[in-house]
Design an enzyme around this catalytic site. Structure first.
Site, PDB file in Angstrom:
ATOM      1  N   HIS A 345       1.031  -1.347   0.087  1.00 36.58           N
ATOM      2  CA  HIS A 345       0.438  -0.205  -0.137  1.00 36.58           C
ATOM      3  C   HIS A 345       0.628   1.157   0.107  1.00 36.58           C
ATOM      4  CE1 HIS A 345      -4.411  -1.148   0.652  1.00 36.58           C
ATOM      5  NE2 HIS A 345      -3.903  -2.609   0.956  1.00 36.58           N
ATOM      6  N   LYS A 533      -9.338  13.565   3.191  1.00 37.29           N
ATOM      7  CA  LYS A 533      -8.381  13.126   4.243  1.00 37.29           C
ATOM      8  C   LYS A 533      -7.496  12.832   4.719  1.00 37.29           C
ATOM      9  CE  LYS A 533      -6.917  13.744  -0.532  1.00 37.29           C
ATOM     10  NZ  LYS A 533      -6.702  13.173  -0.918  1.00 37.29           N
ATOM     11  N   ARG A 534      -6.768  12.018   5.895  1.00 39.77           N
ATOM     12  CA  ARG A 534      -5.781  11.906   6.223  1.00 39.77           C
ATOM     13  C   ARG A 534      -5.045  13.232   6.424  1.00 39.77           C
ATOM     14  NH1 ARG A 534      -5.854   7.809  10.613  1.00 39.77           N
ATOM     15  NH2 ARG A 534      -4.318  10.043  11.763  1.00 39.77           N
ATOM     16  N   LYS A 539      -0.230  13.990   1.326  1.00 35.65           N
ATOM     17  CA  LYS A 539      -0.930  14.911   1.182  1.00 35.65           C
ATOM     18  C   LYS A 539      -0.779  16.125   0.152  1.00 35.65           C
ATOM     19  CE  LYS A 539      -3.272  10.639   2.524  1.00 35.65           C
ATOM     20  NZ  LYS A 539      -4.496  10.270   1.474  1.00 35.65           N
ATOM     21  N   THR A 641      -8.757   6.804  -2.951  1.00 34.26           N
ATOM     22  CA  THR A 641      -9.712   6.373  -2.743  1.00 34.26           C
ATOM     23  C   THR A 641     -10.749   7.919  -2.686  1.00 34.26           C
ATOM     24  OG1 THR A 641     -10.250   5.229  -0.466  1.00 34.26           O
ATOM     25  CG2 THR A 641      -9.530   3.962  -2.416  1.00 34.26           C
ATOM     26  N   LYS A 645     -14.277   8.177  -5.075  1.00 39.30           N
ATOM     27  CA  LYS A 645     -15.961   8.838  -4.435  1.00 39.30           C
ATOM     28  C   LYS A 645     -15.999  10.321  -5.523  1.00 39.30           C
ATOM     29  CE  LYS A 645     -13.941   6.358  -0.552  1.00 39.30           C
ATOM     30  NZ  LYS A 645     -13.622   7.225   1.077  1.00 39.30           N
TER      31      LYS A 645
HETATM   32  C1  LIG Z   1     -12.216   7.513   1.248  1.00 38.19           C
HETATM   33  C2  LIG Z   1     -11.646   7.640   2.916  1.00 38.19           C
HETATM   34  C3  LIG Z   1     -10.420   7.836   2.971  1.00 38.19           C
HETATM   35  C4  LIG Z   1      -9.200   7.713   1.816  1.00 38.19           C
HETATM   36  O1  LIG Z   1      -9.246   9.095   1.380  1.00 38.19           O
HETATM   37  P1  LIG Z   1      -7.809   8.949   0.138  1.00 38.19           P
HETATM   38  O2  LIG Z   1      -8.549  10.621   0.113  1.00 38.19           O
HETATM   39  O3  LIG Z   1      -8.057   8.634  -0.494  1.00 38.19           O
HETATM   40  O4  LIG Z   1      -6.803   9.597   1.364  1.00 38.19           O
HETATM   41  C5  LIG Z   1      -9.990   7.965   3.935  1.00 38.19           C
HETATM   42  N1  LIG Z   1     -10.847   8.574   5.497  1.00 38.19           N
HETATM   43  C6  LIG Z   1     -12.629   8.186   5.178  1.00 38.19           C
HETATM   44  C7  LIG Z   1     -13.124   7.983   6.584  1.00 38.19           C
HETATM   45  C8  LIG Z   1     -12.289   7.316   3.928  1.00 38.19           C
HETATM   46  O5  LIG Z   1     -14.000   7.456   3.527  1.00 38.19           O
END
Ligand SMILES: *Cc1c(COP(=O)(O)O)cnc(C)c1O
Length: 793
Positions: A345, A533-534, A539, A641, A645
Site C-alpha cells: 500500500h 482525507k488524513r 497529501k 480512493t 468517490k
Molecule cells: C475514502 C476515505 C479515506 C481515503 O481518502 P483518500 O483521499 O484516498 O486518502 C479516508 N477516510 C475516510 C473516512 C474515507 O471514507
C-alpha cells in the site's frame, strides 16, 4: 418479518415495549434504532446460515486479513442491499419515525484510520454482492479511531466508544475461542524421525471471535467479518492477575492511530500476531472440519494479506503445519507459498515495517525461528541466482541488521504481490522492489483500487441515484459499468439542468450542516472546493491552504480582481503524535479566521474545517463537492480512493498525476479534469539528487514571498506557531515540493474558477463525463480481478 406492513409495525412496537419495558409512545430514537437493527439482523440470519452451508460444500474460500476495517454505519447500507430501504422508510414514517434519524443514532464502526481500512470495508461489500465466498478477519478494538474535537483551532483527541450501548450487528462466539501464545521459550526435542519443536512456558491470550454479517446486494449472500477480541485465558496460571488482565486486554483496546508510521511498540506486534494466529487457526479448523486434506489447502483456501501488518500469518501457517500437523518443511512451504497473496500500500520508506530482533525474538520465539529458517533458504536461492552478489542479497534478505523486514517476508511467502494503482505498481516494479521484481517478475501485478458504489453513490447520494435511474435505468445499481450509459447526456440540456439541481440540493444540505456545526454561513452557489482525507505532509493540505492565503492577498491587493466565490472545505484527522500535521490543522483554522472575518473577502472566500472526519461525514460532504482536491506530491500517494468517490458524485478532480488520478484522467480525458504540477518521474529524480532549491521560489515570486512571510510576521498569530511550517518550506528545502508546484496549482485553480463562472455549460458537461467514466472504479471491478487473477475463485 418485513413482508407485511401491519405485521412489521405490530412486531416492532411489541419488541420495543418488551425489550425496554416502555410504552411505544415514550420510546427514544436510540431504542427504536436498536430494535429495528436487531430485527434486521434476525431477518438475515437464515440467509447467513444458508450461505455458510453452501460454502461447506467445497467452494474455495478467501480470507482477507486486515488490521483495519473502516466500516462506518451499517443499518442504512444493509437495508439498501436487502432492497428494504424505501419500504421501511414509509412504514416507519407511518409511525412518525424518520428512518434517517434512526440511522444517525448508529455510531460509526471506525476500526481503521483511512484509505487502507476503508478499502477493506469496500472489498467486503463487493465480495458479498458478487456472491463470492470472501470473509474478513480483523481485530475488535474496543476503541476505534479517536474522536477529533477542535478547541481554538487545535486538535484534541477523545477516546471513541462505539460499543457504549452494545453493538447490534455482532454475534459473540465464545465457543470458537482460540488461545494465542506469547513469550516463553522453544523446546527442542531430538527424535529418530527428526527434530521437533515445542513452544513452552508461554503466556496465553484468549481470542474471542465476534462475527458480523456482511450483507451482499440482493441479499442472497451473507458473508462474515470475524473480529477478534482479547481476553484472559484459563491456560495461564494467575500470578499477578491484575497485570495479566491489563496486558491481555490492551491487545484489543485501541486501534493504532496511524497507518503509515508505526512506532516500535511491542503492543503493536502483539496485535499483529494475535490477529493472525487466531485467524489462521480458525481457518484451518474450519477447513479440516469440512473434511479438507491439508496438502490441498491452497486449492481450497486463499489468504490475502492487506499490507504488511498481517504478514506473520505466513510463519504462523508454517508453524502449524510443521509443529502440529507434522508436515515436512518442503511440504509446508509448498502449501504456504501458494496460499498467500500480499497487497502493498505504500512506497514511503518510513512506512515500511521492520521489527527489531530484540523485540521480536523474545515475544514470538518459535515464529522467530521459522522466520530465520525462511530467510536462510530464501538467501540460499538468491545466492544460486546471483552468485557472489553479497550486496544484492543483503539488500533483499528478510532478516538483516538486527531487524525483520516484513515486506520482504511477505514477498518471499506469497505467490502474488500487487500494487494498488498502475503508477504505484510501476514504481514498485521499477524502483522500490526492483530487486524482487527482477528475481520473480511473475509474482508482481496491479489491481487498481475501487470503492463500493453502493455506499458512495446509492447510499450517500439518493438524489443523484434517483436522477440516474430515471435517466439510464436502474442497471447501474447492480453493475456500475452501466454508468457509461450516461455519456450521451453530456449534451442534453434538460438533463444537465436536473444534474445541477441535484448538486445544488446536496450543497444546501451540507451548508445547513456546516452552519449547525461551525456557525459559518456558506453560499450554496459558491464553488465547493473540498479536501477531505488524513492529514499528512505528502497529501499537501499545506499547498491548498497556502493557495487560499495567496488568493486572499490577491483580492486584498487588487479590488478589481475577478473570481467566482469559493467555499474551501477541509476535513482531516492528524495522528496524535504527528506534530507537524497538527500544526497544519491549526494553520487552516487561522487562515479561516483571517479570511472569513475580513469584509474585503466576505462572501468571496470562505474557509471551513469540519471536525471529526469519518465515513458518515464523508457521505455528507462528497455528494456536495464541485472540486475534489487530490494534490499529493506525485509518486507518494499509492492510489487514493477518495478521488474515486468524488468523481462518481460529479466533482471535478484538481490533481497531480499521482496514484489513481492517472487512471481517472484516462477515463475522463484531459478536458474533464484539472491536472497540474510535477510528474512522478520528475519528483523521483529530484529526490535522487537531494531535492531542489526552494529558496529561489521565495526570492523570485513576490506572491509566494508575501504569503510565506505571513506565516511568521504576526498576520496569523503572534506566538510563532507557524515557524515550523515556514522552516519546512525554506530551511528544510521543501521535501514535498509545495513551492515548486505552487504556481502551476494557482494557475490551474484560476482556470477552474473561470470555467465555473463563465462557462457553466462546459462545467456541467465535465460533471457528466466524470460520472459516466467512474464505473471502472467500482470495487466490484477490482474484486473481480482479484478473484480471477489472484485467488482463482
Ligand atoms: C475514502 C476515505 C479515506 C481515503 O481518502 P483518500 O483521499 O484516498 O486518502 C479516508 N477516510 C475516510 C473516512 C474515507 O471514507
Amino acid at each position: 418479518m418485513f413482508s407485511d406492513k401491519k405485521a412489521f409495525q405490530e412486531s416492532f412496537k411489541k419488541r420495543l415495549e418488551q425489550s425496554y419495558s416502555i410504552s411505544f409512545q415514550d420510546s427514544t430514537r436510540a431504542q427504536q434504532f436498536v430494535t429495528l437493527s436487531n430485527m434486521v439482523r434476525e431477518h438475515i440470519s437464515s440467509e447467513w446460515i444458508e450461505t455458510n452451508e453452501r460454502y461447506r460444500k467445497g467452494n474455495k474460500q478467501v480470507y482477507y486479513l486486515s488490521i483495519e476495517f473502516l466500516l462506518g454505519r451499517l443499518l442504512g447500507q444493509n437495508l439498501i442491499n436487502l432492497g428494504l430501504y424505501e419500504t421501511l422508510e414509509t412504514w416507519l414514517a407511518d409511525l412518525n419515525i424518520p428512518l434517517d434519524e434512526l440511522e444517525e443514532i448508529e455510531p460509526d464502526a471506525a476500526l481503521g484510520n483511512g484509505g487502507l481500512g476503508r478499502l477493506a470495508a469496500c472489498f467486503l461489500d463487493s465480495l458479498a454482492s458478487l456472491n463470492l465466498p470472501g470473509h474478513g478477519c480483523g481485530i475488535r478494538y474496543k476503541h476505534g479511531l479517536f474522536e477529533q474535537k477542535m478547541v481554538d483551532g487545535f486538535q484534541m483527541e477523545l477516546p471513541e466508544n462505539w460499543l457504549r450501548y452494545g453493538y447490534v450487528w455482532e454475534v459473540r462466539k465464545s465457543d470458537l475461542s482460540v488461545d494465542v501464545p506469547f513469550w516463553g521459550s522453544v523446546d527442542v526435542i531430538e527424535r529418530k524421525e527428526g527434530t521437533k519443536f515445542r513452544h513452552v512456558d508461554a503466556e496465553y491470550v484468549r481470542a474471542v471471535p465476534h462475527d458480523m454479517p456482511v450483507v451482499g446486494y440482493g441479499g442472497e449472500t451473507i458473508n462474515t467479518l470475524r473480529l477478534w477480541s482479547a481476553e484472559m485465558s484459563t491456560m495461564t496460571p494467575m500470578h499477578d492477575v491484575l497485570k495479566y488482565k491489563r496486558e491481555t486486554e490492551a491487545i484489543s483496546e485501541f486501534l493504532y492511530p496511524d497507518d503509515s508510521n508505526d512506532e516500535g511498540k511491542i503492543l503493536r506486534l502483539k496485535q499483529q500476531y494475535f490477529l493472525v494466529s487466531a485467524s489462521i487457526r480458525s481457518i484451518l479448523r474450519r477447513f479440516l472440519s469440512n473434511g479438507g486434506e491439508l496438502k490441498e489447502l491452497h486449492k481450497h483456501v486463499a489468504i490475502h494479506i492487506n499490507d504488511t501488518h498481517p504478514v506473520l500469518a505466513i510463519p504462523e501457517l508454517m508453524r502449524l503445519l510443521l509443529d502440529e500437523y507434522q508436515l515436512s518443511w518442503d511440504e509446508a512451504w509448498h502449501i504456504t507459498e501458494r496460499t498467500f497473496a500480499y497487497t502493498n500500500h505504500t512506497t514511503l520508506s518510513e512506512a515500511l515495517e521492520r521489527w527489531p530482533i530484540r523485540i521480536f525474538k523474545p515475544l514470538l520465539p518459535r515464529i522467530f525461528m521459522i522466520v530465520e529458517e525462511i530467510n536462510e533458504r530464501f538467501c540460499k536461492r538468491l545466492w544460486e541466482e546471483y552468485p557472489g552478489e553479497w550486496g544484492r542479497i543483503e539488500k533483499m534478505a528478510i532478516v538483516a541488521n538486527g531487524e525483520v523486514r516484513m515486506a520482504h517476508l511477505a514477498i518471499a511467502g506469497s505467490h502474488s504481490i500487487n500494487g494498488v494503482a498502475w503508477l504505484h505498481t510501476e514504481i514498485l516494479k521499477n524502483r522500490e522492489m526492483n530487486d524482487f521484481y527482477q528475481f520473480q517478475p511473475e509474482k508482481f501485478n496491479n489491481k487498481t483500487n475501487g470503492i463500493t458504489h453502493r455506499r458512495w453513490l446509492l447510499k450517500a447520494n439518493p438524489e443523484l441515484t434517483s436522477l440516474l435511474t430515471e435517466t439510464i435505468g436502474d442497471g447501474f445499481q447492480k453493475d456500475a459499468a452501466e454508468l457509461s450509459k450516461l455519456a450521451p447526456y453530456a449534451d442534453d440540456s434538460a438533463f444537465l439542468q436536473k444534474l445541477w439541481d441535484v448538486k445544488t440540493k446536496r450543497k444546501e444540505i451540507l451548508a445547513k450542516r456546516i452552519f449547525e456545526q461551525n456557525g459559518v454561513k456558506v453560499d450554496p452557489s459558491s464553488i465547493f472546493d473540498v479536501q477531505v482525507k488524513r492529514l499528512h505532509a505528502y497529501k499537501r493540505q499545506l499547498l491548498n491552504v497556502l493557495h487560499i492565503l495567496a488568493l486572499y492577498n490577491k483580492v486584498k491587493a487588487d479590488s478589481s480582481y475577478q473570481m467566482a466565490p469559493r467555499t474551501f472545505i477541509f476535513g482531516a484527522k492528524a495522528s496524535p503524535g504527528y506534530f507537524y500535521a497538527k500544526r497544519i490543522i491549526k494553520l487552516i483554522h487561522s487562515v479561516a479566521d483571517l479570511v472569513n472575518n475580513d469584509p474585503a473577502t466576505k462572501g468571496l472566500i470562505t474557509v471551513v474545517f469540519m471536525e471529526n472526519y469519518r465515513v458518515s461525514l464523508a457521505e455528507d460532504i462528497i455528494p456536495a463537492a464541485d472540486i475534489s482536491e487530490q494534490i499529493s506530491t506525485a509518486s507518494k500517494e499509492a492510489s487514493g480512493t477518495g478521488n474515486m468517490k468524488f468523481m462518481m458524485n460529479g466533482a471535478i478532480t484538481m490533481g497531480t498525476l499521482d496514484g489513481a488520478n492517472v487512471e481517472i484522467l484516462e477515463q475522463t480525458g484531459p478536458d474533464n479534469i484539472f491536472i497540474f504540477g510535477l510528474k512522478a518521474e520528475e519528483v523521483m529524480s529530484y529526490d535522487k539528487e537531494g531535492g531542489y532549491r526552494s529558496m529561489d521560489y521565495y526570492h523570485h515570486d513576490p506572491l509566494i514571498r508575501r504569503t510565506l512571510d505571513q506565516l511568521v510576521d504576526g498576520t496569523l498569530d503572534d506566538k510563532g506557531l507557524f515557524g515550523v511550517i515556514y522552516d519546512s518550506l525554506l530551511g528544510e528545502n521543501d521535501q514535498y515540493f509545495v513551492l515548486k508546484d505552487f504556481e502551476s496549482y494557482r494557475k490551474t485553480q484560476e482556470e477552474a474558477g473561470r470555467i465555473y463562472a463563465e462557462d457553466q455549460a462546459r462545467w456541467r458537461k465535465m460533471m457528466v463525463n466524470n460520472i459516466s467514466g467512474s464505473g471502472i472504479f467500482s470495487s466490484d471491478r477490482t474484486i473481480k480481478e482479484y478473484a480471477k487473477e489472484i485467488w482463482n475463485i
